[in-house]
Design a protein around this motif. Structure first.
Motif, PDB file in Angstrom:
ATOM      1  N   GLU A  12      45.915  19.582  59.633  1.00  0.00           N
ATOM      2  CA  GLU A  12      44.903  19.665  58.276  1.00  0.00           C
ATOM      3  C   GLU A  12      44.034  18.348  58.029  1.00  0.00           C
ATOM      4  O   GLU A  12      42.761  18.271  57.919  1.00  0.00           O
ATOM      5  N   GLU A  13      44.575  17.167  58.555  1.00  0.00           N
ATOM      6  CA  GLU A  13      43.775  16.075  58.226  1.00  0.00           C
ATOM      7  C   GLU A  13      44.301  14.778  59.247  1.00  0.00           C
ATOM      8  O   GLU A  13      45.744  14.749  59.309  1.00  0.00           O
ATOM      9  N   ARG A  14      43.324  13.896  59.279  1.00  0.00           N
ATOM     10  CA  ARG A  14      43.616  12.864  60.318  1.00  0.00           C
ATOM     11  C   ARG A  14      42.972  11.674  59.887  1.00  0.00           C
ATOM     12  O   ARG A  14      41.840  11.837  59.293  1.00  0.00           O
ATOM     13  N   LYS A  15      43.747  10.644  59.712  1.00  0.00           N
ATOM     14  CA  LYS A  15      43.156   9.418  58.979  1.00  0.00           C
ATOM     15  C   LYS A  15      43.402   8.136  59.991  1.00  0.00           C
ATOM     16  O   LYS A  15      44.588   8.116  60.434  1.00  0.00           O
ATOM     17  N   ILE A  16      42.517   7.250  60.008  1.00  0.00           N
ATOM     18  CA  ILE A  16      42.452   6.242  61.032  1.00  0.00           C
ATOM     19  C   ILE A  16      41.592   5.215  60.394  1.00  0.00           C
ATOM     20  O   ILE A  16      40.513   5.351  59.936  1.00  0.00           O
ATOM     21  N   PHE A  52      31.799 -11.809  62.223  1.00  0.00           N
ATOM     22  CA  PHE A  52      31.567 -10.638  61.468  1.00  0.00           C
ATOM     23  C   PHE A  52      32.177  -9.217  61.884  1.00  0.00           C
ATOM     24  O   PHE A  52      32.407  -8.996  63.270  1.00  0.00           O
ATOM     25  N   ASN A  53      32.329  -8.360  60.840  1.00  0.00           N
ATOM     26  CA  ASN A  53      33.110  -7.024  61.468  1.00  0.00           C
ATOM     27  C   ASN A  53      32.616  -6.069  60.154  1.00  0.00           C
ATOM     28  O   ASN A  53      32.274  -6.180  59.306  1.00  0.00           O
ATOM     29  N   ALA A  54      32.835  -4.607  61.107  1.00  0.00           N
ATOM     30  CA  ALA A  54      32.810  -3.510  60.069  1.00  0.00           C
ATOM     31  C   ALA A  54      34.176  -3.097  59.894  1.00  0.00           C
ATOM     32  O   ALA A  54      34.686  -2.464  61.064  1.00  0.00           O
ATOM     33  N   LYS A  55      34.795  -2.873  59.116  1.00  0.00           N
ATOM     34  CA  LYS A  55      35.914  -2.365  58.903  1.00  0.00           C
ATOM     35  C   LYS A  55      36.023  -0.985  58.133  1.00  0.00           C
ATOM     36  O   LYS A  55      35.736  -0.920  57.224  1.00  0.00           O
ATOM     37  N   THR A  56      36.371   0.119  59.036  1.00  0.00           N
ATOM     38  CA  THR A  56      35.937   1.723  58.779  1.00  0.00           C
ATOM     39  C   THR A  56      37.219   2.518  58.655  1.00  0.00           C
ATOM     40  O   THR A  56      38.069   2.383  59.698  1.00  0.00           O
ATOM     41  N   THR A  57      37.316   3.396  57.599  1.00  0.00           N
ATOM     42  CA  THR A  57      38.289   4.216  57.603  1.00  0.00           C
ATOM     43  C   THR A  57      37.686   5.631  57.854  1.00  0.00           C
ATOM     44  O   THR A  57      36.834   5.800  57.090  1.00  0.00           O
ATOM     45  N   LEU A  58      38.271   6.439  58.798  1.00  0.00           N
ATOM     46  CA  LEU A  58      37.618   7.858  58.902  1.00  0.00           C
ATOM     47  C   LEU A  58      38.813   8.928  58.598  1.00  0.00           C
ATOM     48  O   LEU A  58      39.944   8.508  58.897  1.00  0.00           O
ATOM     49  N   THR A  59      38.443   9.546  57.551  1.00  0.00           N
ATOM     50  CA  THR A  59      39.148  10.759  57.172  1.00  0.00           C
ATOM     51  C   THR A  59      38.437  11.994  57.827  1.00  0.00           C
ATOM     52  O   THR A  59      37.485  12.267  57.453  1.00  0.00           O
TER      53      THR A  59
END
Length: 343
Positions: A12-16, A52-59
């Protein structure tokens, strides 16, 4: 589709959470052969930077057939209106999976957004990498989705000296890393932030205007292959003076075709030109630094570590009116890696 893949798609859900870095082009692309597929008019080559960086959480949430898709993206706490490029990435993923998912992206960055520092490259590389890893999809999918979001983002999905090849009728546009970042450990990048605000003419609009109106653009494209190979050869040999001249000439030429556009496009400001003159003065006896400017006034200075302190001191003494005093607007970075999963 194998059993393990089916099980993952049925969840149902995946998160990273992932971290990706921007890249700075040594030989730049400017203009697209295809806006839909994000195909450039010429190859480009870049180095990823570590600072520099982009820290990204995908749900990713599975949705039932007939249920509306509700994608959201926020950067540094601000919800963004989903542009064509976000929708292009998310819709392409759904088509690839053959299953309906909604995507929520929450990203934090530590560098000026839309100020000519390749923020979109890090952002979309992080999104594409997160999508690929969340669904165990191959690298070519990650490259494509990064490119769909922002052309230069495809270069940030690899580390080291990365070439973005425009492709042809038989080969899809793709990226390749020629050397790891560890190949030249003494190489540094100094970023001088000349203006922390959104540029008046976006890169997309600037490229379209240049491709449509610049008579000089085709001359620039004809020299592209030779310059790309020159960068590869000089990087391989640690030949800084040769590489530095190629970098500066290419930057100058990109901004020349911008000025050749009609109406002309000016991304550099008076501080930018002062930095250019300062670098050439610093190089009066031997070539020790190389400037390059993307679509904005901020300067990226490639330099060897042994000359960093001397150059920073020169900048601070030259710009005594507060623009770079106390080095507050100077950032020094080593070369960086490609995206990684954040534990």
């Amino acid at each position: 589709m194998g059993e393990s893949k089916r099980q993952k798609l049925d969840e149902e859900e995946r998160k990273i959470t992932v971290i990706a870095h921007p890249n700075i082009a040594l030989i730049k692309y400017w203009g697209k052969a295809s806006e839909t597929e994000m195909i450039p008019l010429n190859d480009s080559i870049s180095l990823t930077i570590d600072l520099f960086n982009a820290k990204t959480t995908l749900t990713a949430k599975r949705i039932d057939d007939g249920e509306g898709v509700d994608d959201t993206v926020s950067v540094n706490g601000t919800n963004l209106a989903l542009s064509t490029r976000f929708n292009r990435v998310f819709n392409s993923v759904r088509d690839r999976l053959g299953v309906q998912w909604s995507f929520t992206v929450t990203s934090s960055t530590n560098f000026p957004v839309a100020a000519g520092l390749a923020s979109s490259a890090a952002g979309f590389a992080a999104i594409a990498f997160a999508l690929g890893k969340a669904f165990d999809l191959p690298d070519e999918d990650i490259e494509r989705w990064a490119r769909y979001g922002s052309g230069s983002a495809s270069r940030s999905v690899l580390s080291g000296l990365v070439q973005w090849k425009k492709g042809d009728r038989n080969t899809e546009s793709h990226v390749v890393s020629h050397f790891p970042s560890s190949h030249w450990p003494d190489l540094r990048l100094i970023i001088l932030v000349a203006k922390e605000e959104e540029k008046a003419v976006s890169s997309k609009e600037g490229m379209e205007r240049t491709a449509r109106t610049s008579a000089l653009l085709q001359d620039r494209i004809r020299r592209n292959s030779e310059r790309i190979q020159g960068i590869i050869n000089s990087f391989a040999a640690h030949d800084f003076p040769t590489m530095a001249e190629l970098i500066m000439r290419d930057s100058n030429e990109m901004h020349a075709v911008c000025l050749d556009s009609y109406p002309p496009i000016q991304y550099l400001n008076s501080t930018s030109w002062s930095i250019i003159n300062l670098v050439h003065s610093f190089n009066s006896e031997s070539v020790r630094a190389a400037y390059t400017f993307d679509a904005g006034p901020n300067a990226c200075i490639f330099i060897l570590n042994e000359h960093v302190e001397e150059f920073q001191t020169l900048v601070s003494s030259t710009f005594s009116n507060g623009e770079f005093v106390d080095k507050k607007n100077m950032f020094v970075s080593t070369l960086g890696q490609g995206p990684r999963i954040h534990k």
